[in-house]
Design a protein around this motif. Sequence first.
Motif, PDB file in Angstrom:
ATOM      1  N   SER A   1       4.919  12.710  -9.066  1.00 29.93           N
ATOM      2  CA  SER A   1       5.048  13.307  -7.733  1.00 29.93           C
ATOM      3  C   SER A   1       6.188  14.315  -7.759  1.00 29.93           C
TER       4      SER A   1
ATOM      5  N   LEU B   1       6.457   9.518   3.593  1.00 37.71           N
ATOM      6  CA  LEU B   1       5.523   8.693   2.822  1.00 37.71           C
ATOM      7  C   LEU B   1       5.879   7.220   2.926  1.00 37.71           C
ATOM      8  N   ARG B   2       4.905   6.399   2.573  1.00 33.50           N
ATOM      9  CA  ARG B   2       5.149   4.971   2.387  1.00 33.50           C
ATOM     10  C   ARG B   2       5.672   4.789   0.965  1.00 33.50           C
ATOM     11  N   VAL B   3       6.933   4.406   0.852  1.00 29.49           N
ATOM     12  CA  VAL B   3       7.620   4.419  -0.447  1.00 29.49           C
ATOM     13  C   VAL B   3       7.903   2.993  -0.909  1.00 29.49           C
TER      14      VAL B   3
ATOM     15  N   SER C   1      10.510  12.343   3.196  1.00 28.22           N
ATOM     16  CA  SER C   1       9.190  12.480   2.581  1.00 28.22           C
ATOM     17  C   SER C   1       8.049  12.214   3.547  1.00 28.22           C
TER      18      SER C   1
ATOM     19  N   VAL D   1      -1.833   5.893  -8.049  1.00 25.48           N
ATOM     20  CA  VAL D   1      -0.651   5.969  -7.185  1.00 25.48           C
ATOM     21  C   VAL D   1       0.452   6.741  -7.900  1.00 25.48           C
TER      22      VAL D   1
ATOM     23  N   ASP E   1       0.818  -1.219   0.000  1.00 26.40           N
ATOM     24  CA  ASP E   1       0.000   0.000   0.000  1.00 26.40           C
ATOM     25  C   ASP E   1       0.852   1.269   0.000  1.00 26.40           C
ATOM     26  N   PRO E   2       1.697   1.438  -1.021  1.00 24.60           N
ATOM     27  CA  PRO E   2       2.589   2.603  -1.027  1.00 24.60           C
ATOM     28  C   PRO E   2       1.857   3.903  -1.358  1.00 24.60           C
ATOM     29  N   ASP E   3       2.391   5.004  -0.853  1.00 19.52           N
ATOM     30  CA  ASP E   3       1.910   6.335  -1.233  1.00 19.52           C
ATOM     31  C   ASP E   3       2.556   6.806  -2.528  1.00 19.52           C
ATOM     32  N   VAL E   4       3.746   6.275  -2.845  1.00 25.11           N
ATOM     33  CA  VAL E   4       4.474   6.658  -4.046  1.00 25.11           C
ATOM     34  C   VAL E   4       5.382   5.494  -4.428  1.00 25.11           C
TER      35      VAL E   4
END
Length: 365
Positions: free
Chosen positions: A188, A265-267, A263, A231, A141-144
């Motif tokens: 992004s 974020l979940r990368v 970041s 995504v 479930d990555p953000d980017v």
Amino acid sequence: MSDGSLEGAILAMARDRDLLERVRQDPAAGATELGITQEWVEVIVSGDRDRLRSAGVNDGITILVSRWFRDDIGDSASEGRLHVDTTTPLPPKDLPEGLVFAGGASHVPDLLARPEIDPEEGVQRLLAGYERMAADLRAADPDVILVTADCHFQSFETQHYVVGTAATHGGSMEFFKRPDLDLELTGSPQMAEHIATAVRAAGLEVEEASRVDLDHGLIVPLRLMLPRPDVPVVPIITQPHRSFSPFGARAFGAAMRAAVERSGLRVAMLATGGLSHWLDPGKFGGVDVEFDTYLLEMLRAGRGNDIANLEPYPLLDHGQYEFPNWLIMLGLVGPGVRGEVYTYEPMEASGGGWTVVRMQIEEES
């Protein structure tokens, strides 16, 4: 054992014949004197140049071992084979905070454009590997997603690695007579700027590109594995025809660690490309299964980062010019992380040794 400490030991003995003789007579005491393990002392004094090359020791230094330590002027004892170190303990994992997925997959255009040219069973096994890793990527479930690919058709301003800064990225596979295989991605710009800033802070060069045209290098793996259409994706493009440095690729990936952590974020990090793959006239279709197996065994053993210590020639000679894409990913992940090989298929019609590998970044029980 680092290549630097091995090189220092070899040069010390090359400059001091008395030291060399003492080490030969008593390898255990020599190990203490030189600051390396007895195993590596024995590798050096036995003239095992192949093991030293595998550890990343410069060829100019390893030939001292063959020609001067063994008096083997013709270097006849060396086979040119690389070895996987399975005895030295792995360093502990040191993953960047926020990294939730890492892996690598080949970006075979024919897998989507004309899969019928390869053996059907091999195609199905390769697709199954993609499907398995696609499930892993969805679960992360990555953000980017950061994706490396080499430059195929687009020209950029410099010879450096390129980071795509646009808010959207688009392209198709019309070069392969399949313009229907188009892809539009969300970018992004903020994450791309984090990466460029971190890389420059590490003293490395990077080119920021407001336009990256998607070709099969990004389209194939992302059409097969993109967890959801919206995504954000940051393309990172290598240019092996302009510069080729395994060490530099790993350093670039290591510099990106700060960007991932900054970041918040979940990368996810996905490398694309080969393994063995030649585009040279007269060589296309060749597959170097032996060298591919070496690379995969290094990944399984948690030694992927060590591949960057090789001089460029071994990779280029064996058709691995796309492997810097993977070394960027490995530099980001850091040392000591094992890879799980989901599939490997040598396919001559489509021109390479194709693979899917997931890095085991999760905590081990």
